[in-house]
Design a protein around this motif. Structure first.
Motif, PDB file in Angstrom:
ATOM      1  N   SER A   1      72.055  91.319  55.039  1.00  0.00           N
ATOM      2  CA  SER A   1      72.069  89.905  54.681  1.00  0.00           C
ATOM      3  C   SER A   1      70.676  89.414  54.292  1.00  0.00           C
ATOM      4  N   LEU A   2      70.642  88.309  53.592  1.00  0.00           N
ATOM      5  CA  LEU A   2      69.378  87.755  53.103  1.00  0.00           C
ATOM      6  C   LEU A   2      68.481  87.316  54.250  1.00  0.00           C
ATOM      7  N   ASP A   3      69.047  86.762  55.310  1.00  0.00           N
ATOM      8  CA  ASP A   3      68.201  86.307  56.417  1.00  0.00           C
ATOM      9  C   ASP A   3      67.473  87.479  57.078  1.00  0.00           C
ATOM     10  N   LYS A   4      68.131  88.638  57.159  1.00  0.00           N
ATOM     11  CA  LYS A   4      67.446  89.795  57.731  1.00  0.00           C
ATOM     12  C   LYS A   4      66.355  90.309  56.801  1.00  0.00           C
ATOM     13  N   ALA A   5      66.610  90.234  55.490  1.00  0.00           N
ATOM     14  CA  ALA A   5      65.589  90.653  54.532  1.00  0.00           C
ATOM     15  C   ALA A   5      64.365  89.739  54.591  1.00  0.00           C
ATOM     16  N   LEU A   6      64.579  88.464  54.921  1.00  0.00           N
ATOM     17  CA  LEU A   6      63.476  87.509  54.974  1.00  0.00           C
ATOM     18  C   LEU A   6      62.706  87.574  56.288  1.00  0.00           C
ATOM     19  N   PHE A   7      63.423  87.759  57.401  1.00  0.00           N
ATOM     20  CA  PHE A   7      62.788  87.564  58.704  1.00  0.00           C
ATOM     21  C   PHE A   7      62.701  88.808  59.577  1.00  0.00           C
ATOM     22  N   GLU A   8      63.423  89.875  59.231  1.00  0.00           N
ATOM     23  CA  GLU A   8      63.410  91.050  60.093  1.00  0.00           C
ATOM     24  C   GLU A   8      62.918  92.313  59.393  1.00  0.00           C
ATOM     25  N   ALA A   9      62.726  92.268  58.077  1.00  0.00           N
ATOM     26  CA  ALA A   9      62.271  93.452  57.343  1.00  0.00           C
ATOM     27  C   ALA A   9      60.797  93.727  57.648  1.00  0.00           C
ATOM     28  N   LYS A  10      60.424  95.008  57.577  1.00  0.00           N
ATOM     29  CA  LYS A  10      59.042  95.398  57.851  1.00  0.00           C
ATOM     30  C   LYS A  10      58.099  94.950  56.742  1.00  0.00           C
ATOM     31  N   THR A  11      58.599  94.909  55.512  1.00  0.00           N
ATOM     32  CA  THR A  11      57.775  94.461  54.384  1.00  0.00           C
ATOM     33  C   THR A  11      58.376  93.183  53.808  1.00  0.00           C
ATOM     34  N   PRO A  12      57.548  92.246  53.354  1.00  0.00           N
ATOM     35  CA  PRO A  12      58.075  90.977  52.823  1.00  0.00           C
ATOM     36  C   PRO A  12      58.885  91.197  51.553  1.00  0.00           C
ATOM     37  N   LEU A  13      59.908  90.408  51.380  1.00  0.00           N
ATOM     38  CA  LEU A  13      60.751  90.473  50.191  1.00  0.00           C
ATOM     39  C   LEU A  13      59.935  89.989  48.986  1.00  0.00           C
ATOM     40  N   PRO A  14      59.763  90.816  47.937  1.00  0.00           N
ATOM     41  CA  PRO A  14      58.935  90.409  46.793  1.00  0.00           C
ATOM     42  C   PRO A  14      59.486  89.172  46.080  1.00  0.00           C
ATOM     43  N   TRP A  15      58.605  88.459  45.417  1.00  0.00           N
ATOM     44  CA  TRP A  15      58.988  87.223  44.744  1.00  0.00           C
ATOM     45  C   TRP A  15      60.015  87.443  43.630  1.00  0.00           C
ATOM     46  N   PRO A  16      59.901  88.465  42.766  1.00  0.00           N
ATOM     47  CA  PRO A  16      60.926  88.646  41.732  1.00  0.00           C
ATOM     48  C   PRO A  16      62.329  88.831  42.316  1.00  0.00           C
ATOM     49  N   GLU A  17      62.442  89.566  43.428  1.00  0.00           N
ATOM     50  CA  GLU A  17      63.744  89.736  44.064  1.00  0.00           C
ATOM     51  C   GLU A  17      64.267  88.402  44.613  1.00  0.00           C
ATOM     52  N   ARG A  18      63.376  87.583  45.156  1.00  0.00           N
ATOM     53  CA  ARG A  18      63.790  86.273  45.666  1.00  0.00           C
ATOM     54  C   ARG A  18      64.335  85.404  44.533  1.00  0.00           C
ATOM     55  N   GLN A  19      63.665  85.428  43.395  1.00  0.00           N
ATOM     56  CA  GLN A  19      64.153  84.649  42.261  1.00  0.00           C
ATOM     57  C   GLN A  19      65.531  85.131  41.800  1.00  0.00           C
ATOM     58  N   LYS A  20      65.697  86.453  41.733  1.00  0.00           N
ATOM     59  CA  LYS A  20      66.979  87.007  41.300  1.00  0.00           C
ATOM     60  C   LYS A  20      68.097  86.637  42.271  1.00  0.00           C
ATOM     61  N   ILE A  21      67.802  86.646  43.563  1.00  0.00           N
ATOM     62  CA  ILE A  21      68.799  86.306  44.576  1.00  0.00           C
ATOM     63  C   ILE A  21      69.229  84.848  44.437  1.00  0.00           C
ATOM     64  N   LEU A  22      68.250  83.952  44.273  1.00  0.00           N
ATOM     65  CA  LEU A  22      68.579  82.524  44.148  1.00  0.00           C
ATOM     66  C   LEU A  22      69.413  82.259  42.897  1.00  0.00           C
TER      67      LEU A  22
END
Length: 549
Positions: free
Chosen positions: A304-325
């Motif tokens: 899920s997106l919340d785990k990618a944002l708050f529990e992943a070892k590396t931060p979610l890159p900005w291009p992926e965040r834009q694509k998700i939104l």
């Protein structure tokens, strides 16, 4: 579930000893118990000082299970005093929930071992409202002395002779037969209802890809092993499954064992079974056997997106965040404006947005979704969802519209851009609001909007793109639903085909058209027996002070 406090999942029982971090915990999924089911759940907490063992048992039934779900070797002398108060507390952690204690009793026994001739002394306390509960859990057996054996004839009925006894026996047999007939009738009605429900499934969801057998899904999840649980959705638990016939990895959602859960599951199935969009979680099939309702979805490898944002070892890159939104916006535009009947999701949040291998967003969990005719006013319901994502007018009126979904999407946008949760109780730094939307509005007012960008990105983003995304989030989070854009317009803004509307520096007060609001509130009151208490706080905290009973 709170990762900070090392909770094993969102459906467990734990033993906390002078700490909010549980020293021992057990998963309730193994007992098929769902704390969010809405059912009355009984618990037994027993301590044996002779052996120093604390046993905890949980059940939907009034009968205590033979084996406790949690058994801990413990000396309570380290934690309790001779005189103490006993109390109950609950926390919704931002969700709209109601916690209630329907029944409680406390018993204490002291005395010698089992060989001592006199009975042990006992103290029993019960709650004063226990009489209002239809079927409280059974109390521990009393230690009172047994009654002496009765003689052959000590009552008036016996003295009346065999005629009276025969009359009582005949009447008893008649009422027994009447009760048995009523029982048979109830079970036959239940059987017919289940058959009718099964036929309804077969006729209503014929468009679904496949009907699985219960045996297939039971084998795929290893008998619904608690270790296979990967999440908890609205009215159901989600398991990881491996289909025996082809080895495909799927997500199996199991309905909560209560009528409300089954109704919500049926609604979810009828809605999602007719939807087709690249940014919606794909339904592979369903199963309705042995009183169980199961849905089979594609399993998203990135979670899920919340785990990618708050529990992943590396931060979610900005291009992926834009694509998700953009993907989530496309999915909501499809639900709101491109379906034959408009679909209101009602539970848009990061934990319901799944990610595939390429970080494509897939909106899921339609357990709270509703279908309405286009341009038709929806019915009022009790507000459902998660605080921080709920629009203020939805809390006031209970009417979910496409614009309440837009508000929830705005909270998701700000969450993705800032790396902060919508509500951060007790975690926000000094002078920082615990409410994400309020905090970003405050930064926009000060001309420091880009300060809201996630610090974990370390500036690896285009400022113009970040500003655009944050302004889209604020536009969607506008207090006035009429001022929020449509999701189709949001898609155009994110791809640069349309300009973001002017977002005022100061957050507008939470005001609605007086006549429309009064009419809506009157309609809502007539639709359900809810009590809405509106706080008199300032507009900056306009919906934090709402109490829904």
């Amino acid at each position: 579930m709170d990762v900070e406090y090392k909770d094993i999942n969102g459906n467990h029982v734990g033993l906390d000893l002078n700490s909010v971090v549980s020293s021992q915990a057990a998963d309730l999924g193994g007992l098929d118990i769902d704390l969010k089911s809405g059912n009355v759940i009984n618990s037994w907490i027993e301590y044996d000082s002779s052996f120093g063992v604390l046993n905890i048992s949980i059940s939907y039934s009034n009968l205590k299970p033979k084996s406790p779900i949690l058994s801990v070797s413990l000396s309570l002398d380290q934690y309790v005093n001779d005189f103490m108060y006993v109390g109950f507390s609950g926390s919704t952690q931002g969700s709209t929930e109601v916690h209630s204690i329907e029944w409680w009793s406390f018993s204490s026994r002291s005395g010698s071992g089992p060989t001592s001739p006199p009975p042990s002394s006992a103290t029993t306390l019960t709650n004063p409202t226990a009489d209002s509960v239809k079927s409280p859990p059974p109390l521990p057996p009393s230690s009172s002395s047994p009654s002496p054996p009765s003689s052959s004839c000590h009552n008036q009925l016996c003295r009346e002779g065999p005629g009276a006894v025969a009359g009582v026996v005949t009447a008893g047999a008649f009422f027994l037969a009447l009760f048995a007939g009523a029982l048979i009738w109830v079970y036959s009605k239940k059987f017919k209802h289940e058959n009718k429900l099964g036929q309804s499934f077969a006729s209503e969801i014929i468009k679904s890809p496949k009907e699985f057998t219960y045996k297939e899904l039971k084998a795929a999840t290893r008998c619904f092993d608690a270790n296979r649980i990967i999440g908890h959705g609205a009215f159901g638990t989600v398991y990881k499954g491996i289909l025996p016939e082809n080895g495909d990895i799927v997500a199996v959602k199991r309905c909560s064992h209560n009528s409300q859960g089954k109704n919500e599951f049926l609604a979810e199935l009828l809605i999602i079974g007719t939807l087709r969009h690249r940014n919606l979680v794909r339904l592979q099939g369903w199963c309705h056997e042995k009183g169980e309702i199961l849905l089979v979805y594609d399993l998203m490898p990135k979670g899920s997106l919340d785990k990618a944002l708050f529990e992943a070892k590396t931060p979610l890159p900005w291009p992926e965040r834009q694509k998700i939104l953009l993907g989530v916006a496309s999915a909501l535009a499809y639900l709101h404006q491109e379906c034959d009947r408009q679909v209101i999701h009602r539970d848009v949040k990061t934990s319901n947005i799944m990610l595939d291998e390429a970080y494509n967003a897939k909106l899921g969990d339609f357990g709270l979704a509703r279908q309405v005719e286009h341009d038709k006013s929806p019915d009022a319901t009790v507000a459902a969802g998660t605080m921080g994502y709920l629009a203020p007018e939805y809390l006031l009126t209970g009417r979910a519209t496409d614009k309440t979904d837009v508000f929830s999407y705005g909270a998701v946008v700000l969450e993705v851009a800032s790396g902060r949760r919508p509500i951060e109780t007790g975690k926000a730094p000094a002078r920082v609001s615990g409410n994400l939307v309020e905090w970003v509005w405050g930064l926009h007012k000060e001309g420091k909007l880009l300060t809201a960008a996630d610090a974990k990105l370390e500036g690896r983003f285009e400022e113009s793109a970040m500003r655009r995304v944050l302004l889209v989030g604020l536009a969607c989070s506008h207090p006035d639903p009429l001022a929020r854009p449509t999701m189709r317009s949001v898609v155009q803004m994110l791809v640069g085909e349309a300009e973001v509307p002017m977002v005022p520096r100061t957050k507008p007060s939470t005001s609605f058209s007086t006549s429309n609001l009064l009419l809506t509130l009157q309609d809502s009151v007539s639709d359900y027996n809810g009590i809405v208490t509106i706080s008199s706080s300032s507009s900056d905290n306009s919906y934090i002070g709402l109490d829904l009973v």
